[in-house]
Structure formats: C-alpha cells, structure tokens
Scaffold this active site. Structure first.
Site, PDB file in Angstrom:
ATOM      1  N   GLN A  21     -12.169  22.106  -1.471  1.00 31.35           N
ATOM      2  CA  GLN A  21     -12.043  22.301  -0.025  1.00 31.35           C
ATOM      3  C   GLN A  21     -13.226  23.042   0.593  1.00 31.35           C
ATOM      4  O   GLN A  21     -13.420  22.986   1.801  1.00 31.35           O
ATOM      5  CB  GLN A  21     -10.733  23.049   0.277  1.00 31.35           C
ATOM      6  N   HIS A 115      -7.050  23.209  -9.054  1.00 33.76           N
ATOM      7  CA  HIS A 115      -6.494  23.214  -7.693  1.00 33.76           C
ATOM      8  C   HIS A 115      -6.590  21.791  -7.133  1.00 33.76           C
ATOM      9  O   HIS A 115      -7.532  21.447  -6.418  1.00 33.76           O
ATOM     10  CB  HIS A 115      -7.234  24.220  -6.813  1.00 33.76           C
ATOM     11  N   ASN A 159      -2.625  25.263  -9.587  1.00 29.23           N
ATOM     12  CA  ASN A 159      -2.184  25.551  -8.225  1.00 29.23           C
ATOM     13  C   ASN A 159      -1.054  24.610  -7.806  1.00 29.23           C
ATOM     14  O   ASN A 159      -1.175  23.391  -7.913  1.00 29.23           O
ATOM     15  CB  ASN A 159      -3.341  25.367  -7.244  1.00 29.23           C
ATOM     16  N   GLU A 160       0.024  25.200  -7.356  1.00 28.16           N
ATOM     17  CA  GLU A 160       1.162  24.439  -6.829  1.00 28.16           C
ATOM     18  C   GLU A 160       1.577  23.314  -7.768  1.00 28.16           C
ATOM     19  O   GLU A 160       1.502  22.128  -7.428  1.00 28.16           O
ATOM     20  CB  GLU A 160       0.868  23.937  -5.406  1.00 28.16           C
TER      21      GLU A 160
END
Ligand code: BGC
Length: 416
Positions: A21, A115, A159-160
């Site tokens: 990102q 991620h 992540n998540e």
C-alpha cells in the site's frame, strides 16, 4: 470535569502501513497482476504508492517527531523471495535499514511478515489453498528473521488471517463459483500461470482448506521465527468488526461471529499476543447483514461511524484467547480530519475502559500513517494522519496527527 488517564508505562503508540500500500511498484506480487488485467475490479494501479521504499528515512523521522514510539510495517515476501528459494540479501538489507532507522528514532518496530500480497510464484503453485504453503511461508519467515530478528520489536505473522472469510460472508466479493466466471479472474490466473479454478490469492482464499492452510502457516511461521533467534513477541492479527444482532438476527449474528471471528480466535493458543483490528460494527438480521440505519454517519468506506467497535472487539478477543492485546489497526477513512479526531477520541476511550477493567493491552496503532493505496478502491479513501500528494509525493501532516502524537508523547489522555 475532565480527568486525565495515564497509560501503562511502555505502552506502544504507533501508526501502521503495509508494503504493497505504500512502497510502490510491487511488481512481483499477485496483487500487482490483479490490478493490471482486463476488467480488473481495482479502480487504479498502485503505481508508485507513497514511494515509501525510498522515502522511509524521512517518513520514520516524521512519525517520531510527531510523538509516536512504535511503527507497524510489513516486509514484502514478493521482494525478499522473488523466485522460490531465491532470497535477496539486498532487499533484506533494505528492511534492516528500515528497522535501524526506527531504532535511531526510539521507535519500536512491529513487523508484519504477510500483509495480503504474495509472490507470483506462490500463487502459481496453488497459493493459499495449497498444503505446501505453510512450509514455504515458514521458510521465508525463518530466513527473514535470521537477517532482521535482532532489530524487531514485535511480529505479526499474517495480517487479518480471517479477511477472506469476512469478504465472502459479507458479500464484498462474489462467492468463488461466480468469481471463476469473471474475465479479470481468468486473466489474472492465466498471467500467474494457474487455472482459474485453482487460483487462490490470499484475499479470496475462502474454502475450509484455505482456513487450515492459513492457520497452519501462522503456527509454523511463529515456530520458525522463534527458532531463528526471534526474541520478541509473536502473534497474528484479525479483522474483528463488531458483529451485532438487529431485530431477529441473533442466531445469524452468532453464526457469523463463529465463522469470521471465533474459528480464528480459538486457534491462537501459544501466541504471545493477539492483534486486534477494528473499524466499525455490522448488524445482522435473520437473513444476513442489514444496512446501517437511515441517517447514521458513514465513513468513506461506507461503514457506520462506530468507534465503539474497538472496545467490544478487544473485550471479545481477550476473553476468547486469554492473550495480551495489541491494537494493531484502528482508524477511519474520511476527508474530514475533525471526524478522524472524534473517531480516535472515542476509540481511545474504549481502550481506557478496558485497561481500567484490568485487561492487558500493550499498544494502540492507528491505521494509517499515510493516505495510501486502499486495495481495489485505489487512492480514494483517505485513512492517513499524513496526506501524500500523488504527483509530488509531498507529505502534509494533518491536525489529527499532531493531536494523537501529543497524546502518544504524554502517554496520557484527557477524558471528557
Ligand atoms: C487492512 C488494511 C486496510 C485497512 C483499511 C485492514 O483491513 O489490514 O490493509 O487498508 O483495513 O481498510
């Protein structure tokens, strides 16, 4: 009357980013491929992103100057291991310098090993549905930890881990059978060298096989990190929206909580902490999610403005895992910085309520440090404490950044 709350000594106050990102040009990853195929649902290319790959030194200095004492960022598997078994020391050295820069500024680095984005070769060999992926992930984590471990403050393996379950359960993406018929899906699978039916990028890996692959990857990675001299806390992060029941929806809401939250929370025994990430609440009726009530404030993501989700999810995660909590993400996409401030103020009040009840919460991380690439939504949602000019890459600090940075520096908060 206002009362002042002192946070525990050593409380981590941070902001977060993810490699894909913010770094820019993550061209060896599956997401880059998905961004660029015909009829892609990604509204724009991530392109240079925030060019954080080159600007991390002034960026980290700025975060420290604002008052933060931790920084959560991810290292990019697709860069570190660009082909299976080929590891790049040059890239590892880059991340080592990021970690060094954090320490120069008294910032505790929280490193995420995965991620959302994955190397192309991993996806070509079955991705997050392949039983071989946990060992491949653990091998990468071990190698990275051997190179970086002495400088890492805390680590999140994945992540998540539950994001795909959430995306499908809530209808944010079509179910796999429909995805297979989409032009972009087939094109991306073809570009990555796998059949559309076996195409399993992390964000869409939803079968029960995938859940097992992801959780096994986490456990093997945690073990590998520890064995590679990782002398820091290791955990996982989960997307824990507060799932509430609307009229008649108790049974359905409870089923949803099980599928999206509990399956994962109950598998975390042995970890050092659980990373809680919460943004809003959803409400379920008897047949599934119901839209937010008429007139309620919505964020740029279309979520209800509901900072109280953080307190509810911390309590739930702590109760179900018995682990210390780090808030690894909490934040809001908004163009109105005064609403960001209000959102964080109410979220922090939730953290304080939990601490006052004796819960072990080690830190609060705002998502995100910068306005950045919000996956398929591109650069439209703005979560950042710091704005980024898309042409010049110039950084502009928003008032909310100074406000939260001052709280971080004081390690205390004036409650209303
Ligand atoms: C993710 C981030 C994302 C943020 C805001 C979380 O789901 O970890 O990558 O940008 O939420 O939507």
């Amino acid at each position: 009357m206002n009362t002042k709350f002192e946070f525990p000594k050593g409380f981590l106050w941070g902001t977060a980013t993810a490699a894909h990102q913010v770094e820019g040009n993550n061209v060896n990853s599956d997401i880059w491929v998905m961004e660029h195929v015909p009829e892609t649902p990604y509204v724009e290319s991530s392109g240079d992103a925030c060019d954080h790959y080159h600007r991390y030194r002034p960026d980290i200095a700025l975060l420290a100057e604002l008052g933060f004492n931790s920084y959560r960022f991810s290292i990019e598997w697709a860069r570190i291991e660009p082909e299976e078994g080929v590891f790049s020391n040059a890239v590892l050295e880059h991340y080592r310098d990021m970690l060094r820069t954090c320490h120069e500024h008294n910032i505790t680095p929280i490193v995420t090993y995965h991620h959302f984005s994955s190397p192309r070769w991993l996806i070509a060999s079955g991705g997050w549905e392949s039983p071989e992926t946990p060992d491949k992930f653990a091998r990468y984590c071990k190698r990275a930890t051997q190179y970086l471990g002495d400088l890492i403050g805390a680590a999140c393996t994945i992540n998540e881990a539950n994001i795909a379950s959430l995306i499908v359960e809530w209808g944010f993406a079509p179910p796999p059978r429909q995805l297979h018929k989409k032009v972009w899906w087939s094109a991306a699978a073809k570009a990555l060298g796998i059949s559309p039916r076996r195409f399993a990028p992390f964000l869409y890996a939803t079968s029960s096989k995938a859940i097992d692959v992801i959780l096994t990857s986490h456990h093997k990675a945690a073990e590998a990190i520890k064995s590679a001299s990782g002398n820091f806390p290791v955990g996982i992060t989960l997307a824990l929206q507060d799932i509430q029941a609307a009229d008649g929806g108790e049974k359905r809401a409870s089923k949803m909580r099980k599928a999206i939250n509990d399956v994962y929370l109950e598998a975390l025994g042995g970890d050092d902490f659980v990373g809680v990430q919460a943004y809003s609440r959803v409400r379920s009726g008897p047949k599934g999610l119901v839209p937010p009530e008429e007139g309620v404030e919505l964020t740029q993501m279309g979520y209800e403005f509901w900072p109280e989700a953080l307190e509810a999810t911390i309590r739930d995660a702590a109760a179900k895992t018995g682990l210390p909590v780090i808030v690894t993400e909490n934040g809001i996409g908004t163009a109105d910085d005064t609403r960001r401030l209000e959102y964080v103020r109410r979220a922090l009040q939730g953290v304080i309520n939990c601490l006052q009840d004796g819960l072990d919460i080690r830190g609060y991380t705002y998502w995100s440090a910068f306005d950045n690439y919000e996956w398929s939504l591109g650069y439209r949602p703005t979560f950042g404490l710091i704005a980024v000019d898309r042409e010049t890459q110039e950084r502009t600090v928003k008032p909310s950044a100074r406000w939260l940075g001052a709280i971080a520096r004081a390690n205390s908060f004036e409650q209303k």
